[in-house]
Scaffold this motif. Structure first.
Motif, PDB file in Angstrom:
ATOM      1  N   LEU A  51     -64.089  52.590 -26.917  1.00 39.41           N
ATOM      2  CA  LEU A  51     -64.387  51.189 -26.694  1.00 39.41           C
ATOM      3  C   LEU A  51     -65.866  50.906 -26.945  1.00 39.41           C
ATOM      4  N   PRO A  52     -66.219  49.651 -27.196  1.00 42.01           N
ATOM      5  CA  PRO A  52     -67.633  49.295 -27.363  1.00 42.01           C
ATOM      6  C   PRO A  52     -68.421  49.643 -26.107  1.00 42.01           C
ATOM      7  N   PRO A  53     -69.731  49.889 -26.240  1.00 41.05           N
ATOM      8  CA  PRO A  53     -70.558  50.242 -25.068  1.00 41.05           C
ATOM      9  C   PRO A  53     -70.498  49.160 -23.998  1.00 41.05           C
ATOM     10  N   ILE A  54     -70.574  49.596 -22.739  1.00 43.02           N
ATOM     11  CA  ILE A  54     -70.600  48.671 -21.609  1.00 43.02           C
ATOM     12  C   ILE A  54     -71.496  49.261 -20.534  1.00 43.02           C
ATOM     13  N   ASP A  55     -72.331  48.433 -19.926  1.00 40.19           N
ATOM     14  CA  ASP A  55     -73.282  48.920 -18.921  1.00 40.19           C
ATOM     15  C   ASP A  55     -72.647  48.920 -17.537  1.00 40.19           C
ATOM     16  N   ILE A  56     -71.753  49.845 -17.346  1.00 42.26           N
ATOM     17  CA  ILE A  56     -71.083  50.015 -16.061  1.00 42.26           C
ATOM     18  C   ILE A  56     -71.160  51.486 -15.679  1.00 42.26           C
ATOM     19  N   ARG A  57     -71.401  51.755 -14.408  1.00 43.11           N
ATOM     20  CA  ARG A  57     -71.486  53.131 -13.931  1.00 43.11           C
ATOM     21  C   ARG A  57     -70.236  53.447 -13.123  1.00 43.11           C
ATOM     22  N   LEU A  58     -69.341  54.202 -13.704  1.00 43.37           N
ATOM     23  CA  LEU A  58     -68.129  54.616 -13.015  1.00 43.37           C
ATOM     24  C   LEU A  58     -68.379  55.990 -12.408  1.00 43.37           C
ATOM     25  N   GLY A  59     -68.331  56.074 -11.090  1.00 41.95           N
ATOM     26  CA  GLY A  59     -68.627  57.322 -10.408  1.00 41.95           C
ATOM     27  C   GLY A  59     -67.483  58.313 -10.450  1.00 41.95           C
ATOM     28  N   LYS A  60     -67.742  59.492  -9.893  1.00 39.84           N
ATOM     29  CA  LYS A  60     -66.736  60.551  -9.854  1.00 39.84           C
ATOM     30  C   LYS A  60     -65.682  60.285  -8.797  1.00 39.84           C
ATOM     31  N   THR A  61     -66.047  59.558  -7.733  1.00 38.95           N
ATOM     32  CA  THR A  61     -65.141  59.370  -6.609  1.00 38.95           C
ATOM     33  C   THR A  61     -64.772  57.899  -6.472  1.00 38.95           C
ATOM     34  N   SER A  62     -63.891  57.633  -5.515  1.00 33.61           N
ATOM     35  CA  SER A  62     -63.452  56.260  -5.271  1.00 33.61           C
ATOM     36  C   SER A  62     -64.389  55.525  -4.325  1.00 33.61           C
ATOM     37  N   GLY A  63     -65.566  56.079  -4.030  1.00 35.38           N
ATOM     38  CA  GLY A  63     -66.486  55.431  -3.115  1.00 35.38           C
ATOM     39  C   GLY A  63     -67.327  54.340  -3.756  1.00 35.38           C
ATOM     40  N   THR A  64     -67.274  54.197  -5.072  1.00 38.53           N
ATOM     41  CA  THR A  64     -68.084  53.201  -5.754  1.00 38.53           C
ATOM     42  C   THR A  64     -67.428  51.829  -5.684  1.00 38.53           C
ATOM     43  N   ARG A  65     -68.236  50.789  -5.913  1.00 29.77           N
ATOM     44  CA  ARG A  65     -67.732  49.419  -5.845  1.00 29.77           C
ATOM     45  C   ARG A  65     -67.512  48.854  -7.241  1.00 29.77           C
ATOM     46  N   GLU A  66     -66.911  49.625  -8.104  1.00 32.06           N
ATOM     47  CA  GLU A  66     -66.602  49.189  -9.463  1.00 32.06           C
ATOM     48  C   GLU A  66     -65.503  50.078 -10.022  1.00 32.06           C
ATOM     49  N   SER A  67     -64.761  49.547 -10.957  1.00 32.84           N
ATOM     50  CA  SER A  67     -63.671  50.314 -11.542  1.00 32.84           C
ATOM     51  C   SER A  67     -63.217  49.625 -12.818  1.00 32.84           C
ATOM     52  N   CYS A  68     -62.287  50.292 -13.505  1.00 30.90           N
ATOM     53  CA  CYS A  68     -61.703  49.728 -14.716  1.00 30.90           C
ATOM     54  C   CYS A  68     -60.206  50.001 -14.694  1.00 30.90           C
ATOM     55  N   LYS A  80     -55.351  45.541 -22.883  1.00 29.51           N
ATOM     56  CA  LYS A  80     -56.614  45.008 -22.397  1.00 29.51           C
ATOM     57  C   LYS A  80     -57.241  45.983 -21.400  1.00 29.51           C
ATOM     58  N   MET A  81     -58.506  46.303 -21.621  1.00 29.20           N
ATOM     59  CA  MET A  81     -59.266  47.071 -20.649  1.00 29.20           C
ATOM     60  C   MET A  81     -60.071  46.093 -19.809  1.00 29.20           C
ATOM     61  N   VAL A  82     -59.938  46.201 -18.487  1.00 26.29           N
ATOM     62  CA  VAL A  82     -60.605  45.295 -17.564  1.00 26.29           C
ATOM     63  C   VAL A  82     -61.587  46.095 -16.722  1.00 26.29           C
ATOM     64  N   CYS A  83     -62.830  45.637 -16.642  1.00 27.92           N
ATOM     65  CA  CYS A  83     -63.853  46.285 -15.828  1.00 27.92           C
ATOM     66  C   CYS A  83     -64.414  45.271 -14.834  1.00 27.92           C
ATOM     67  N   VAL A  84     -64.486  45.664 -13.582  1.00 30.05           N
ATOM     68  CA  VAL A  84     -65.108  44.846 -12.540  1.00 30.05           C
ATOM     69  C   VAL A  84     -66.259  45.654 -11.954  1.00 30.05           C
ATOM     70  N   SER A  85     -67.439  45.067 -11.921  1.00 31.13           N
ATOM     71  CA  SER A  85     -68.621  45.775 -11.444  1.00 31.13           C
ATOM     72  C   SER A  85     -69.554  44.822 -10.727  1.00 31.13           C
ATOM     73  N   VAL A  86     -70.531  45.393 -10.044  1.00 27.56           N
ATOM     74  CA  VAL A  86     -71.614  44.614  -9.445  1.00 27.56           C
ATOM     75  C   VAL A  86     -72.790  44.629 -10.411  1.00 27.56           C
ATOM     76  N   ARG A  87     -73.407  43.481 -10.641  1.00 26.27           N
ATOM     77  CA  ARG A  87     -74.501  43.403 -11.591  1.00 26.27           C
ATOM     78  C   ARG A  87     -75.580  44.425 -11.266  1.00 26.27           C
ATOM     79  N   ARG A  88     -76.072  45.097 -12.286  1.00 25.59           N
ATOM     80  CA  ARG A  88     -77.002  46.209 -12.101  1.00 25.59           C
ATOM     81  C   ARG A  88     -78.295  45.794 -11.416  1.00 25.59           C
TER      82      ARG A  88
END
Length: 233
Positions: A51-68, A80-88
């Motif tokens: 996929l095209p580059p995206i500035d999202i940090r997906l962590g190793k565990t489920s403790g992060t507040r973002e996902s796809c 469709k790929m959907v990403c929800v994140s908190v602005r950096r």
């Protein structure tokens, strides 16, 4: 599943599946410093789509507040790929601040860009996205100062709308390691009760119904047991 053990090499994590396609994340240095590269793999055809580059940090565990999550829109015959994140640039510490800084981006496989959606979920999300019957599902993420209730965010892939739904209330106190799983096309909700009991529910229509339950004999203290789900028959 995670591949890679050298800090200088990308960490590859299988994030989930949709209609027999797998999607993975590749992050340098465990995703702490750089963005995450998302890749969709078709194991049967031995094809790989980055996929095209995206500035999202997906962590190793489920403790992060973002996902796809990867979903299929039957009305347009597209994935469709959907990403929800908190602005950096934001460092929100309350639920209201988190909501103001949530960002939803969608990529249609076969195109060359991401697009922002004006609609965001009512809570941040975490863990693996599970696709079932036209919807993507995630657990809500923990926000400091808020009660952690393990609610579920549902995303309509066709309408591109979010909705908050509630899991079963049969679990009582002491349930840990909650997790959404793909049960061969159905979305399941698993609970691990202090290393003593595992319980799995499945969403049928608009109701969570029991799927299975078993006890650990002997009990397994301090051991995390997870339901991996079913990706084929």
């Amino acid at each position: 599943m995670e591949l890679g053990c050298n800090e200088s090499l990308p960490v590859v994590i299988v994030r989930g599946s949709c209609n027999w396609l797998l999607y993975l994340s590749l992050a340098q240095n465990h995703g702490r410093d750089l963005g995450t590269t998302l890749v969709v793999v078709n194991p049967l055809r031995k094809e790989c789509y980055q996929l095209p580059p995206i500035d999202i940090r997906l962590g190793k565990t489920s403790g992060t507040r973002e996902s796809c999550g990867l979903g299929f829109d039957a009305s347009t015959n597209t994935f469709k790929m959907v990403c929800v994140s908190v602005r950096r640039e934001a460092h929100p510490v309350s639920l209201d601040e988190v909501r103001k800084n949530l960002r939803t981006r969608v990529h249609v496989l076969g195109t060359d860009s991401w697009r922002d959606l004006p609609k965001v979920p009512s809570y941040p999300i975490t863990g693996e996205g599970v696709f079932a019957h036209g919807y993507l599902y995630w657990l809500t993420a923990y926000v400091p100062g808020e009660a952690y209730s393990d609610q579920v965010i549902r995303y309509d892939v066709r309408k591109e709308e979010f909705r908050l739904i509630y899991p079963t209330k049969e679990t009582g106190d002491g349930w840990i390691n909650t997790r959404l799983v793909d049960l061969h096309g159905e979305v399941g909700y698993s609970y691990n009760h202090l290393g003593k009991t595992m319980e799995v529910w499945v969403l049928k229509q608009k109701e969570w119904v029991p799927y299975c339950r078993f006890d650990y004999k002997p009990p397994l203290p301090f051991v995390e047991v997870m339901v991996l789900g079913l990706w084929n028959k």
